[in-house]
Scaffold this motif. Sequence first.
Motif, short mmCIF file in Angstrom:
data_model
loop_
_atom_site.label_atom_id
_atom_site.label_comp_id
_atom_site.label_asym_id
_atom_site.label_seq_id
_atom_site.Cartn_x
_atom_site.Cartn_y
_atom_site.Cartn_z
N VAL A 114 -5.87 1.19 -7.74
CA VAL A 114 -4.65 0.86 -8.47
C VAL A 114 -4.74 1.48 -9.86
O VAL A 114 -5.72 1.28 -10.57
CB VAL A 114 -4.46 -0.66 -8.56
N VAL A 170 -1.17 1.83 -5.62
CA VAL A 170 0.04 1.75 -6.44
C VAL A 170 -0.31 1.96 -7.91
O VAL A 170 -1.47 1.83 -8.32
CB VAL A 170 0.75 0.39 -6.27
N LEU A 188 -3.09 -5.05 -3.43
CA LEU A 188 -2.35 -3.87 -3.88
C LEU A 188 -3.24 -2.65 -3.73
O LEU A 188 -4.38 -2.66 -4.20
CB LEU A 188 -1.90 -4.02 -5.33
N HIS A 190 0.85 -1.19 0.00
CA HIS A 190 0.00 0.00 0.00
C HIS A 190 0.88 1.24 0.00
O HIS A 190 1.45 1.60 1.02
CB HIS A 190 -0.91 0.00 1.23
N LEU A 208 4.81 0.53 -8.87
CA LEU A 208 5.29 -0.76 -8.41
C LEU A 208 5.65 -1.61 -9.62
O LEU A 208 4.80 -1.92 -10.44
CB LEU A 208 4.22 -1.46 -7.57
N ASP A 213 1.74 5.08 -2.59
CA ASP A 213 1.49 5.87 -3.80
C ASP A 213 2.78 5.95 -4.61
O ASP A 213 3.51 6.93 -4.57
CB ASP A 213 1.02 7.27 -3.40
N THR A 214 3.03 4.90 -5.37
CA THR A 214 4.25 4.84 -6.17
C THR A 214 4.05 3.87 -7.32
O THR A 214 3.06 3.13 -7.36
CB THR A 214 5.45 4.39 -5.29
#
Length: 480
Positions: free
Chosen positions: A214, A189, A186, A165, A170, A167-168
């Motif tokens: 997501v 992401v 997930l 979890h 992945l 904010d990037t």
Amino acid sequence: MEHKHKLVAAESSQARGTCPNYIIDRLSNLPDEVAHQMLSFLNFKELIRVGSVSKRCRELFLSTPSLVICSPDSGNKQKHLNLLDSFDRFLLHRGDSKIQRLSVSWCISSGLANKIFRMITWIHIAARCNVEVLDFALNGKHIPGTLELPACIFLCGSLRSLLVHMDTILKAPSFTCSSNLQCLTLKSVTMDEGFCKWISSSCKCIKKLQLSYVSIENITIESSSLESFSLVGSSLRGVHLCHLNISCEKLVDIHIEFYKFDSSSKSMNIFAPNLKYLTWIGSILNYHNLGKLTCLEKAEIFLKRKKDDYDFEKIFEALFREGSMQLQFYDISYLSLHAGGVFDDLVPAMVSLLRGMPNLKTLHINSYPRFFGSKSCKFNRKYWKSQNLDFVHRLEEVKIELSNGYNGVEFARYILDHAQNLKKMVIHYPPQQSYVERRLSKSKMISTTSIDYQKRDLHKLKNWSESGTYYRYMIRGKSA
């Protein structure tokens, strides 16, 4: 003589005026398994306090297989660093003792972004210690734009559940490997489509897949083991999904919750011959491409409407016309309908829905006080009779929560006049509708059922959430 572990806490005991000889360390007398189970409910800061109580408690502290570490509530940078250092020392002292569960929840503040590599080291240690459950949640404005989880976690044969979890972006594993993952979650992401390919090709044991907000344009999942799939998102939060394709022969549970979804340019294709539960919240995702669904027994439908958003009558007509889903709902015997009330603008949609369930035996219609201002006085008993609803003759139980107006009352009268198998009817009515009992008593009841009248206390009722306008469509199957 019974052996008792005693706490050495002289100073604190004297401060309380208590003799330390009478303070018993009950935790130390418990078997390791029981003690570890109790300690699993504590986070790392609380575990430190337990470990300082006695030598035995320190042993339990260092060997506990469930580890939960959260960033301090305070934004003080030094407190964050102190806790990171403490956890590093703890992992060093515990060695390679098995880690059953590692949960990391950390807010990355300014000046601490370079500390993420230490948390990645924790993942390496957890993989070495045969971790089974890994929850890795980072939040804050200083998270790196792209993060690749270490390869060891994907190669970890003991790992059964993984939650990520943050904010990037992945990145998927850059290699082909077989994973024993059974549950993958997930959140927030940004995924590349390679992740879906990795799930389909490498996760041969996966049973549960959850994707929450997501970012990914196309989702394609093919699995021979997946049993539960959940997708939650909204274009209002930058999530733009174009196509969803699911092909899973063992899938029994699907939860889709998507807001502000432009169905005209999107598509959803599902092949799930053993599906038993379908939850559908949000806009309609190209209902022509639902694929093969099993025959279902129970249905629960939620409508929260706004005139300009969805035309429910057209939606239901499309759902039940020949060649669509008409035969899929033939076996439904239980329906719980949450529509705010039997309102004028929803009645045609309800009729379309009820017409597609000829074997219905139990019907619950629920209303909510925040919608009581809507019009509901257009459809009388004559209208309901003209619809030739086949299910009425099979009805055995009915519960109706009335709002304002006459639509609900007239529908109840129609049921009493034609439901020869009716065994139970419950009518909930608001205080201002004191005439309900008198009006229903005039029905020409075809069955011998008695009616249970219940006056509703509107002050104790909870309103629906004010956030968003959505359409929720939920179906429960035979094993429910």
